[in-house]
Design a protein around this motif. Sequence first.
Motif, PDB file in Angstrom:
ATOM      1  N   MET A  29       0.838  -1.169   0.000  1.00  0.00           N
ATOM      2  CA  MET A  29       0.000   0.000   0.000  1.00  0.00           C
ATOM      3  C   MET A  29       0.886   1.235   0.000  1.00  0.00           C
ATOM      4  SD  MET A  29      -2.889   0.898   2.760  1.00  0.00           S
ATOM      5  CE  MET A  29      -4.447   0.977   1.988  1.00  0.00           C
ATOM      6  N   ARG A  30       0.596   2.198  -0.842  1.00  0.00           N
ATOM      7  CA  ARG A  30       1.396   3.399  -0.974  1.00  0.00           C
ATOM      8  C   ARG A  30       1.018   4.417   0.078  1.00  0.00           C
ATOM      9  NH1 ARG A  30       0.787   6.163  -6.523  1.00  0.00           N
ATOM     10  NH2 ARG A  30      -0.158   7.827  -5.373  1.00  0.00           N
ATOM     11  N   SER A  31       1.992   5.077   0.662  1.00  0.00           N
ATOM     12  CA  SER A  31       1.689   6.082   1.670  1.00  0.00           C
ATOM     13  C   SER A  31       1.225   7.362   0.999  1.00  0.00           C
ATOM     14  CB  SER A  31       2.922   6.356   2.531  1.00  0.00           C
ATOM     15  OG  SER A  31       3.925   6.924   1.733  1.00  0.00           O
ATOM     16  N   SER A  32       0.461   8.157   1.745  1.00  0.00           N
ATOM     17  CA  SER A  32      -0.052   9.418   1.229  1.00  0.00           C
ATOM     18  C   SER A  32       1.060  10.441   1.168  1.00  0.00           C
ATOM     19  CB  SER A  32      -1.163   9.946   2.137  1.00  0.00           C
ATOM     20  OG  SER A  32      -2.222   9.049   2.153  1.00  0.00           O
ATOM     21  N   PRO A  33       1.046  11.306   0.141  1.00  0.00           N
ATOM     22  CA  PRO A  33       2.035  12.371   0.089  1.00  0.00           C
ATOM     23  C   PRO A  33       1.755  13.385   1.188  1.00  0.00           C
ATOM     24  CG  PRO A  33       0.493  12.556  -1.745  1.00  0.00           C
ATOM     25  CD  PRO A  33       0.164  11.289  -1.006  1.00  0.00           C
ATOM     26  N   SER A  34       2.741  14.180   1.517  1.00  0.00           N
ATOM     27  CA  SER A  34       2.570  15.197   2.553  1.00  0.00           C
ATOM     28  C   SER A  34       1.559  16.238   2.100  1.00  0.00           C
ATOM     29  CB  SER A  34       3.899  15.879   2.843  1.00  0.00           C
ATOM     30  OG  SER A  34       4.267  16.677   1.730  1.00  0.00           O
ATOM     31  N   LYS A  35       1.031  17.022   3.057  1.00  0.00           N
ATOM     32  CA  LYS A  35       0.094  18.081   2.715  1.00  0.00           C
ATOM     33  C   LYS A  35       0.700  19.024   1.689  1.00  0.00           C
ATOM     34  CE  LYS A  35      -2.563  18.726   6.926  1.00  0.00           C
ATOM     35  NZ  LYS A  35      -2.852  19.673   7.991  1.00  0.00           N
ATOM     36  N   ARG A  36       1.963  19.360   1.873  1.00  0.00           N
ATOM     37  CA  ARG A  36       2.616  20.302   0.983  1.00  0.00           C
ATOM     38  C   ARG A  36       2.627  19.781  -0.453  1.00  0.00           C
ATOM     39  NH1 ARG A  36       5.012  24.386   2.403  1.00  0.00           N
ATOM     40  NH2 ARG A  36       6.346  25.622   1.116  1.00  0.00           N
ATOM     41  N   SER A  37       2.952  18.498  -0.657  1.00  0.00           N
ATOM     42  CA  SER A  37       3.013  17.984  -2.020  1.00  0.00           C
ATOM     43  C   SER A  37       1.625  17.872  -2.631  1.00  0.00           C
ATOM     44  CB  SER A  37       3.729  16.631  -2.056  1.00  0.00           C
ATOM     45  OG  SER A  37       3.004  15.664  -1.355  1.00  0.00           O
ATOM     46  N   VAL A  38       0.622  17.573  -1.838  1.00  0.00           N
ATOM     47  CA  VAL A  38      -0.744  17.501  -2.365  1.00  0.00           C
ATOM     48  C   VAL A  38      -1.211  18.882  -2.766  1.00  0.00           C
ATOM     49  CG1 VAL A  38      -3.140  17.049  -1.753  1.00  0.00           C
ATOM     50  CG2 VAL A  38      -1.374  15.446  -1.074  1.00  0.00           C
ATOM     51  N   ARG A  39      -0.931  19.865  -1.923  1.00  0.00           N
ATOM     52  CA  ARG A  39      -1.402  21.218  -2.173  1.00  0.00           C
ATOM     53  C   ARG A  39      -0.713  21.825  -3.392  1.00  0.00           C
ATOM     54  NH1 ARG A  39      -1.063  22.881   2.717  1.00  0.00           N
ATOM     55  NH2 ARG A  39       1.035  23.669   2.651  1.00  0.00           N
ATOM     56  N   THR A  55      -9.529  13.954   2.414  1.00  0.00           N
ATOM     57  CA  THR A  55      -9.419  12.807   3.313  1.00  0.00           C
ATOM     58  C   THR A  55      -9.765  13.208   4.735  1.00  0.00           C
ATOM     59  OG1 THR A  55      -7.644  11.920   1.932  1.00  0.00           O
ATOM     60  CG2 THR A  55      -7.868  10.996   4.137  1.00  0.00           C
ATOM     61  N   LEU A  56     -10.571  12.417   5.399  1.00  0.00           N
ATOM     62  CA  LEU A  56     -10.904  12.646   6.800  1.00  0.00           C
ATOM     63  C   LEU A  56      -9.747  12.121   7.631  1.00  0.00           C
ATOM     64  CD1 LEU A  56     -13.092  13.733   8.637  1.00  0.00           C
ATOM     65  CD2 LEU A  56     -14.118  11.480   8.659  1.00  0.00           C
ATOM     66  N   HIS A  57      -9.004  13.015   8.244  1.00  0.00           N
ATOM     67  CA  HIS A  57      -7.786  12.685   8.973  1.00  0.00           C
ATOM     68  C   HIS A  57      -8.060  11.717  10.129  1.00  0.00           C
ATOM     69  CE1 HIS A  57      -3.766  13.229  10.546  1.00  0.00           C
ATOM     70  NE2 HIS A  57      -4.283  13.484  11.734  1.00  0.00           N
ATOM     71  N   GLY A  58      -7.289  10.658  10.193  1.00  0.00           N
ATOM     72  CA  GLY A  58      -7.348   9.713  11.306  1.00  0.00           C
ATOM     73  C   GLY A  58      -8.421   8.646  11.214  1.00  0.00           C
ATOM     74  N   PRO A  64     -11.350   2.535   8.571  1.00  0.00           N
ATOM     75  CA  PRO A  64     -10.625   2.656   7.306  1.00  0.00           C
ATOM     76  C   PRO A  64     -10.698   4.099   6.785  1.00  0.00           C
ATOM     77  CG  PRO A  64     -12.737   1.632   6.906  1.00  0.00           C
ATOM     78  CD  PRO A  64     -12.602   1.786   8.398  1.00  0.00           C
ATOM     79  N   PRO A  65      -9.805   4.440   5.861  1.00  0.00           N
ATOM     80  CA  PRO A  65      -9.777   5.807   5.342  1.00  0.00           C
ATOM     81  C   PRO A  65     -11.115   6.205   4.716  1.00  0.00           C
ATOM     82  CG  PRO A  65      -7.853   4.581   4.617  1.00  0.00           C
ATOM     83  CD  PRO A  65      -8.769   3.595   5.270  1.00  0.00           C
ATOM     84  N   ILE A  66     -11.509   7.441   4.987  1.00  0.00           N
ATOM     85  CA  ILE A  66     -12.717   8.014   4.383  1.00  0.00           C
ATOM     86  C   ILE A  66     -12.249   9.176   3.524  1.00  0.00           C
ATOM     87  CG2 ILE A  66     -14.890   9.208   4.819  1.00  0.00           C
ATOM     88  CD1 ILE A  66     -14.954   7.731   7.542  1.00  0.00           C
ATOM     89  N   TRP A  67     -12.564   9.117   2.233  1.00  0.00           N
ATOM     90  CA  TRP A  67     -12.108  10.169   1.341  1.00  0.00           C
ATOM     91  C   TRP A  67     -13.069  10.341   0.168  1.00  0.00           C
ATOM     92  CZ3 TRP A  67     -10.984   8.810  -3.695  1.00  0.00           C
ATOM     93  CH2 TRP A  67     -10.796   7.451  -3.937  1.00  0.00           C
ATOM     94  N   ARG A  68     -12.972  11.482  -0.466  1.00  0.00           N
ATOM     95  CA  ARG A  68     -13.740  11.775  -1.675  1.00  0.00           C
ATOM     96  C   ARG A  68     -12.812  12.474  -2.657  1.00  0.00           C
ATOM     97  NH1 ARG A  68     -16.409   9.251   1.340  1.00  0.00           N
ATOM     98  NH2 ARG A  68     -18.543   9.613   2.017  1.00  0.00           N
TER      99      ARG A  68
END
Length: 108
Positions: free
Chosen positions: A1-11, A35-38, A41-45
């Motif tokens: 599973m791939r980790s999420s990029p940092s906030k800075r890279s997403v932004r 993404t709903l932090h924390g 399972p992950p909740i995202w749209r």
Amino acid sequence: MRSSPSKRSVRRAGVPSKRSVSARSSGAAYQLKVTLHGAKPPIWRRVHVRVSTTLGELHDVIQTAMGWTNTHLHEFDVDGARYAAPNEIYDDPDPDVIDARSVRLGDV
């Protein structure tokens, strides 16, 4: 599973410069993953919004996408700048908070 990029890279990924007027006027859009932090399972749209969308309008998009009812105050923090809708309940609003209704996504 791939980790999420940092906030800075997403932004910053795919964000045109503040001076990119042609991108804002051409109807260009961003694809955002919210993404709903924390949550486990992950909740995202995933949403698509125009570069010209205000942060206030983005708040409305997120509310709809997540199925929320706009019952809590919100604030966007972008590189230390704080953006939110003015809250008329308080007589003394925070002078450090910028009106989210006046700032376009393409400008941050």
